[in-house]
Design an enzyme around this catalytic site. Structure first.
Site, mmCIF file in Angstrom:
data_model
loop_
_atom_site.group_PDB
_atom_site.id
_atom_site.type_symbol
_atom_site.label_atom_id
_atom_site.label_comp_id
_atom_site.label_asym_id
_atom_site.label_seq_id
_atom_site.Cartn_x
_atom_site.Cartn_y
_atom_site.Cartn_z
ATOM 1 N N SER A 1 0.822 -1.212 0.000
ATOM 2 C CA SER A 1 0.000 0.000 0.000
ATOM 3 C C SER A 1 0.861 1.268 0.000
ATOM 4 O O SER A 1 2.011 1.263 0.463
ATOM 5 C CB SER A 1 -0.890 0.001 1.241
ATOM 6 O OG SER A 1 -0.092 -0.005 2.404
ATOM 7 N N GLU B 1 6.475 -0.337 -5.187
ATOM 8 C CA GLU B 1 5.384 -0.622 -6.134
ATOM 9 C C GLU B 1 4.097 -0.576 -5.324
ATOM 10 O O GLU B 1 3.855 -1.444 -4.505
ATOM 11 C CB GLU B 1 5.608 -1.996 -6.775
ATOM 12 C CG GLU B 1 4.928 -2.149 -8.106
ATOM 13 C CD GLU B 1 3.506 -2.646 -7.977
ATOM 14 O OE1 GLU B 1 2.609 -1.817 -7.679
ATOM 15 O OE2 GLU B 1 3.287 -3.841 -8.171
ATOM 16 N N CYS C 1 -2.929 -4.717 -8.073
ATOM 17 C CA CYS C 1 -2.440 -3.327 -7.959
ATOM 18 C C CYS C 1 -2.842 -2.503 -9.174
ATOM 19 O O CYS C 1 -3.085 -1.312 -9.070
ATOM 20 C CB CYS C 1 -0.937 -3.311 -7.752
ATOM 21 S SG CYS C 1 -0.031 -4.276 -8.948
ATOM 22 N N TRP D 1 7.791 -2.902 -15.300
ATOM 23 C CA TRP D 1 6.566 -2.717 -14.509
ATOM 24 C C TRP D 1 6.852 -1.776 -13.347
ATOM 25 O O TRP D 1 7.804 -1.995 -12.596
ATOM 26 C CB TRP D 1 6.107 -4.072 -13.948
ATOM 27 C CG TRP D 1 4.830 -3.970 -13.191
ATOM 28 C CD1 TRP D 1 4.695 -3.805 -11.839
ATOM 29 C CD2 TRP D 1 3.511 -3.993 -13.729
ATOM 30 N NE1 TRP D 1 3.367 -3.727 -11.517
ATOM 31 C CE2 TRP D 1 2.623 -3.843 -12.659
ATOM 32 C CE3 TRP D 1 3.005 -4.132 -15.024
ATOM 33 C CZ2 TRP D 1 1.249 -3.823 -12.829
ATOM 34 C CZ3 TRP D 1 1.635 -4.117 -15.194
ATOM 35 C CH2 TRP D 1 0.766 -3.969 -14.103
HETATM 36 P P1 NAP Z 1 0.442 -3.427 3.350
HETATM 37 O O1 NAP Z 1 0.109 -3.095 4.740
HETATM 38 O O2 NAP Z 1 1.039 -2.389 2.501
HETATM 39 O O3 NAP Z 1 1.393 -4.702 3.402
HETATM 40 C C1 NAP Z 1 2.291 -5.112 2.394
HETATM 41 C C2 NAP Z 1 3.512 -5.731 3.061
HETATM 42 O O4 NAP Z 1 4.186 -4.753 3.860
HETATM 43 C C3 NAP Z 1 3.185 -6.875 4.000
HETATM 44 O O5 NAP Z 1 4.217 -7.822 3.958
HETATM 45 C C4 NAP Z 1 3.142 -6.152 5.331
HETATM 46 O O6 NAP Z 1 3.290 -7.002 6.440
HETATM 47 C C5 NAP Z 1 4.296 -5.202 5.195
HETATM 48 N N1 NAP Z 1 4.263 -4.060 6.105
HETATM 49 C C6 NAP Z 1 3.179 -3.502 6.713
HETATM 50 N N2 NAP Z 1 3.557 -2.474 7.494
HETATM 51 C C7 NAP Z 1 4.911 -2.370 7.384
HETATM 52 C C8 NAP Z 1 5.884 -1.498 7.937
HETATM 53 N N3 NAP Z 1 5.555 -0.516 8.778
HETATM 54 N N4 NAP Z 1 7.178 -1.675 7.600
HETATM 55 C C9 NAP Z 1 7.543 -2.641 6.754
HETATM 56 N N5 NAP Z 1 6.654 -3.512 6.198
HETATM 57 C C10 NAP Z 1 5.352 -3.379 6.492
HETATM 58 O O7 NAP Z 1 -0.810 -4.002 2.656
HETATM 59 P P2 NAP Z 1 -2.015 -4.783 3.374
HETATM 60 O O8 NAP Z 1 -2.300 -4.395 4.758
HETATM 61 O O9 NAP Z 1 -1.733 -6.186 3.216
HETATM 62 O O10 NAP Z 1 -3.194 -4.246 2.482
HETATM 63 C C11 NAP Z 1 -3.632 -2.899 2.633
HETATM 64 C C12 NAP Z 1 -3.837 -2.234 1.322
HETATM 65 O O11 NAP Z 1 -2.617 -2.260 0.586
HETATM 66 C C13 NAP Z 1 -4.799 -2.919 0.378
HETATM 67 O O12 NAP Z 1 -6.131 -2.627 0.616
HETATM 68 C C14 NAP Z 1 -4.326 -2.392 -0.936
HETATM 69 O O13 NAP Z 1 -4.855 -1.109 -1.165
HETATM 70 C C15 NAP Z 1 -2.861 -2.267 -0.782
HETATM 71 N N6 NAP Z 1 -2.108 -3.348 -1.406
HETATM 72 C C16 NAP Z 1 -1.488 -3.098 -2.580
HETATM 73 C C17 NAP Z 1 -0.776 -4.094 -3.205
HETATM 74 C C18 NAP Z 1 -0.087 -3.871 -4.492
HETATM 75 O O14 NAP Z 1 0.226 -4.814 -5.179
HETATM 76 N N7 NAP Z 1 0.197 -2.658 -4.846
HETATM 77 C C19 NAP Z 1 -0.713 -5.352 -2.642
HETATM 78 C C20 NAP Z 1 -1.345 -5.591 -1.406
HETATM 79 C C21 NAP Z 1 -2.032 -4.568 -0.810
HETATM 80 P P3 NAP Z 1 2.039 -7.772 7.105
HETATM 81 O O15 NAP Z 1 0.815 -7.425 6.345
HETATM 82 O O16 NAP Z 1 2.429 -9.178 6.998
HETATM 83 O O17 NAP Z 1 1.925 -7.302 8.510
#
Ligand code: NAP
Ligand code: MG
Length: 490
Positions: free
Chosen positions: A233, A254, A288, A452
């Site tokens: 995110s 990304e 994404c 990408w």
């Molecule tokens: P996220 O919070 O951005 O998590 C992605 C990765 O980052 C996970 O491995 C997560 O760990 C890790 N992470 C979270 N907080 C972190 C921090 N402070 N420092 C370092 N790493 C950290 O995404 P999500 O909670 O899974 O989903 C939330 C939103 O993100 C979704 O609704 C969507 O909008 C977006 N998203 C975007 C993509 C993309 O491909 N661009 C993919 C997934 C989600 P953990 O989750 O294991 O704690």
């Protein structure tokens, strides 16, 4: 919620399996049944220290960067071959863990293998330059691995995102500490178990399981990590960039988007309807580059909306392992709650054509209906915020000028698609849209050979293609004086 047949899947540090030092575990779910199917260690800062120390040693003294590029390439080919061999079981595990339809998981595994093959082939084609400096000297640019790469990946394409990050890093001669998303670690841990067989020395790839706020943040802050590659995110991307500033790490991000999928009246109608659905409903919209803003020219707007809605009604929701399923559950309760909240919000911001809740016929699992809102104003939250679920915002436009204005009126810039038979218009749109990829008469295909990544708040840096390996390389200038005389300045 039932707990059945739970196994603890240890993490992989320095070539060994470990349950970590915290003693704490994180449950892993099957989102189609809401049951716990495994547990993983909740990596502590001490575990991250151990993983970084292993990667550091493998890089600084273990000889991985000195392994010939040919040999690293051969190792990547072996990983690809193993992925193809194990594809049926691996696809099943991927679908069970993240809820995506089995047919999509099979594509993802094949794609991951292709990524390892591509970078296996590229490993020994990384060349430097001879620079035409004016002095009597030989000036060279050498390409060297950046060092230890911290890699943090999301849950929507677990094995795919792991391949996008590991393959170019290993080809470049980097060592890795990779953290899968806490929700979807299982296929990555399976792959970790094959690395030694494929010839990857201990410490070169370390897989740490844990939470983002602790394990992920510890990777980003660690002085032993040279580069962070993150997909997820925008909110977390911003935190990562701030934290990485303290140690001036190289960062690539990304971060997803709110991509416009733009339909002009002259587009092939059948193909357009298919493209609108594929853009937003593939992988339950957890993509994404999802075409979450569907921009439709007013002259075809009513007909388009009706056809899109009717066809979306036929999308089959069901268990991920059923081969006829076209949409599985969302990945987690958290994501289900988030998408449900946007479905609710959309009802107050726009008109609802389809869905808007959970399917009445399915009683458990994190399923939501394919949802279509229309007459959406581009300033509303459902048009501006990344929902990351099967929720389309259909927005009418008058002409090319207005389509372009709406398309670019977003803080994101990952992807866009334009549907038209007019080549002049298509190319004008391609040039004017601010996004890292623009498809014409298609949406979503992604190829390892092509770059990408995002513009604007969709991040920076490029994965895949020859660009992908560059992000794991430093450039070193070498200047060799060819004059034997002293400099003669003093
Ligand atoms: P996220 O919070 O951005 O998590 C992605 C990765 O980052 C996970 O491995 C997560 O760990 C890790 N992470 C979270 N907080 C972190 C921090 N402070 N420092 C370092 N790493 C950290 O995404 P999500 O909670 O899974 O989903 C939330 C939103 O993100 C979704 O609704 C969507 O909008 C977006 N998203 C975007 C993509 C993309 O491909 N661009 C993919 C997934 C989600 P953990 O989750 O294991 O704690
Ligand atoms: Mg998370």
């Amino acid at each position: 919620m039932a707990v059945s047949q739970t196994s603890c899947e240890p993490m992989f540090i320095n070539g060994e399996w470990t349950e970590g030092s915290s003693g704490k575990r994180i449950p892993v779910y099957d989102p189609s049944t809401e049951e716990v199917i495994a547990e993983i260690p909740d990596a502590s800062a001490a575990d991250i220290d151990a993983a970084v120390a292993a990667a550091r040693h493998a890089f600084d003294e273990g000889g991985w960067p000195q392994t010939t590029a040919q040999e690293r390439g051969r190792i990547l080919f072996r990983i690809a071959a193993r992925l193809r061999e194990e594809a049926p079981q691996l696809a099943e595990l991927e679908s069970r863990n993240c809820g995506k339809p089995i047919v999509e998981s099979e594509y993802d595994i094949a794609d991951a293998a292709t990524v390892f093959e591509y970078y296996g082939g590229l490993a020994n084609k990384v060349s430097g330059l001879v620079n035409p400096v004016p002095d009597n000297a030989l000036s060279l640019s050498l390409k060297e691995p950046v060092g230890v790469a911290g890699q943090i990946i999301p849950w929507n394409y677990p094995i795919g995102m792991a391949a996008w990050k590991l393959a170019p890093a290993l080809a470049a001669g980097c060592t890795c500490v990779l953290k899968p998303a806490e929700q979807t670690p299982l296929t990555m841990l399976k792959l970790a178990g094959w690395l030694a067989d494929c010839g990857v020395p201990a410490g070169v790839v370390n897989i740490v399981t844990g939470l983002g706020e602790t394990a992920g943040a510890a990777i980003v802050a660690h002085p032993g990590v040279d580069k962070v590659a993150f997909t997820g995110s925008a909110a977390v991307g911003k935190l990562i960039m701030k934290s990485a500033a303290d140690t001036l790490k190289r960062v690539t991000l990304e971060l997803g988007g709110k991509s416009p999928n733009i339909f002009f009246a002259d587009a092939d109608f059948e193909a357009a309807i298919d493209g609108a659905l594929f853009g937003i409903f593939i992988n339950q919209g957890e993509v994404c580059s999802a075409g979450s803003r569907v921009l439709v020219q007013r002259s075809i707007y009513p007909k388009f909306l009706e056809a899109m809605t009717e066809k979306a009604r036929t999308i089959k929701l069901g268990p991920p392992l059923d081969r006829s399923t076209k949409m599985g559950p969302l990945v987690s309760k958290e994501q289900y709650d988030r998408v449900s909240a946007y479905q609710k919000l959309g009802k107050s911001e726009a008109k609802l054509a389809l869905g808007g809740g959970r399917p009445a016929s399915i009683s458990r699992g994190y399923y939501v209906e394919p949802t279509i809102f229309y007459d959406v104003d581009n300033s509303s939250r459902i048009a501006r915020e990344e929902i990351f679920g099967p929720v389309a915002a259909v927005i009418p436009f008058e002409d090319e000028r207005e389509a372009l204005r709406i398309a670019n009126d977003t803080s994101f810039g990952l992807a866009a698609a334009v549907w038209t038979r007019d080549i002049y218009r298509a190319l004008r749109m391609v040039k004017a849209i601010r996004a890292g990829i623009v498809w014409v008469n298609h949406m979503q295909p992604t190829y390892v050979e092509a770059p990408w990544g995002g513009f604007k708040q969709s991040g920076f840096g490029r994965e895949l293609g020859v660009h992908g390996i560059d992000e794991y390389l430093e450039t070193k200038q070498v200047h060799i004086n060819l004059n034997e005389a002293p400099i003669g300045w003093y």
